[in-house]
Design an enzyme around this catalytic site. Structure first.
Site, mmCIF file in Angstrom:
data_model
loop_
_atom_site.group_PDB
_atom_site.id
_atom_site.type_symbol
_atom_site.label_atom_id
_atom_site.label_comp_id
_atom_site.label_asym_id
_atom_site.label_seq_id
_atom_site.Cartn_x
_atom_site.Cartn_y
_atom_site.Cartn_z
ATOM 1 N N THR A 14 0.809 -1.213 0.000
ATOM 2 C CA THR A 14 0.000 0.000 0.000
ATOM 3 C C THR A 14 0.841 1.261 0.000
ATOM 4 O OG1 THR A 14 -1.849 -1.104 1.047
ATOM 5 C CG2 THR A 14 -1.698 1.251 1.426
ATOM 6 N N ASP A 91 0.287 -6.799 4.948
ATOM 7 C CA ASP A 91 -0.357 -8.098 5.219
ATOM 8 C C ASP A 91 0.653 -9.161 5.655
ATOM 9 O OD1 ASP A 91 -2.627 -6.810 4.312
ATOM 10 O OD2 ASP A 91 -3.192 -8.366 2.870
HETATM 11 N N1 DAS Z 1 -2.776 -4.541 2.988
HETATM 12 C C1 DAS Z 1 -2.003 -3.904 1.965
HETATM 13 C C2 DAS Z 1 -0.833 -3.181 2.558
HETATM 14 O O1 DAS Z 1 -0.989 -2.752 3.677
HETATM 15 C C3 DAS Z 1 -1.671 -4.772 0.817
HETATM 16 C C4 DAS Z 1 -0.413 -5.559 0.980
HETATM 17 O O2 DAS Z 1 -0.160 -6.118 2.037
HETATM 18 O O3 DAS Z 1 0.345 -5.609 0.004
HETATM 19 O O4 DAS Z 1 0.199 -2.977 1.992
#
Ligand code: DAS
Length: 326
Positions: A14, A91
């Site tokens: 993200t 994640d």
């Molecule tokens: N949940 C998102 C993040 O925080 C997506 C990911 O893990 O790539 O980056």
């Protein structure tokens, strides 16, 4: 004054995600220059040696990708960089951080960070997290601690950090151990020196073996565990209940799996604490499971235990030498 050289590896997530349509879905498209552009103060703090890895969503990252990242981090360290910063999706950032702890000896700071609010969102914390990551990676106080995850000004160790919340910026916690320190006004205050060390070695590959992870819940059937065993993995980690307990109807299958020579590691689905060893005497309790030949994980969550077993297996180590983690 010469600014410290920091190896900066982007790995998606993200923190590198933007939307192409206002308010639309986001994807990790920003490269190192694009992420750094949001933090002009970095120019006075560090010399950045950037390396753009594939921009993964972290739920698409494999252990082999993590190993490739470890090699890239090592390249920067071997080239004399004072630290390494890695941007990563939140994640699975804890898994990559732990994989780095397993495969790289302690030395210069290795700091991972990410963001919960993407770069197109109001109040994105990505730039602030990036700034603190570079401040930490260039701080001599952060050397020798093993890989660190920094977010929200909080410094977590790779072994204990975990993602707790699906959307809050304060998602990270180290439930069993607490923070290693905090950043305040750009200064890294480290309170504890870890007594543990997760380093095992750098395997040639992590593609050769598989280790499965099975989650238990009250009354589940043996379907998932059976499917895991039928894949003939190098090991199975079971996220069991409480202190490491198993549903009695699953025990005949467990006995078959152990008899087939597949190492079975018992972790807990609880988020903190160690697996028990000598408290419960009932069928399916931890004493019974140990007698049946399973291996208690100690103080490590299931997803990290899986990586530990995988790396240990690739290095030819006896699974019993890998656990319990205290
Ligand atoms: N949940 C998102 C993040 O925080 C997506 C990911 O893990 O790539 O980056």
């Amino acid at each position: 004054m010469t600014l410290p050289r920091i190896h900066f590896i982007t790995f998606g997530g993200t923190i590198s995600s933007v939307s192409t349509v206002a308010g639309g879905p986001v994807e990790p498209t920003l490269d190192a220059a694009g992420i750094v552009a949001g933090v002009p103060q970095l120019a006075d703090l560090v010399q950045i040696e950037a390396s753009d890895f594939p921009a993964y969503a972290s739920f698409a990252v494999t252990p082999q990708n993590m190993l490739d990242l470890a090699r890239e981090a090592k390249r920067g360290i071997d080239n004399g960089c004072a630290g390494v910063v890695i941007t990563h999706g939140t994640d699975t950032i804890e898994e990559t951080a732990y994989l780095l702890a397993l495969t790289l000896p302690r030395g210069v700071p290795i700091v991972l960070t990410g963001a919960m609010r993407n770069a197109s969102q109001t109040g994105s914390e990505g730039p602030a997290n990036l700034l603190t990551a570079f401040q930490l990676a260039s701080s001599p106080a952060a050397a020798g601690l093993g890989p660190l995850v920094v977010a929200n000004d909080e410094i977590h160790s790779a072994r204990f950090v975990t993602k707790l919340h699906t959307s809050k910026a304060s998602t990270f916690s180290s439930p069993s151990a607490g923070l290693l320190g905090e950043l305040t006004e750009g200064r890294a205050d480290i309170w504890w020196q870890p007594r543990w060390n997760d380093y095992l070695g750098l395997p040639a590959s992590l593609d050769g073996h598989r280790v499965e992870l099975v989650l238990l819940a009250a009354g589940v059937s043996d379907v998932t565990l059976r499917a895991a065993a039928e894949a003939r993995p190098a090991g199975i980690v079971i996220e069991a209940t409480g202190g490491g307990h198993m549903l009695p109807p699953l025990l005949p299958l467990l006995d078959e799996i152990v008899a087939a020579g597949i190492p079975v590691v018992i972790a807990s689905r609880g988020i903190a604490g160690a697996t028990l060893e000598s408290t419960y005497g009932m069928v399916g309790g931890e004493i019974d499971l140990a007698r049946r030949g399973t291996i208690a994980v100690g103080r490590l969550n299931g997803q990290k235990a899986r990586l530990r077993l995988l790396v240990g297996t690739e290095l030819g180590l006896d699974p019993r030498s890998l656990f319990p983690v205290r």
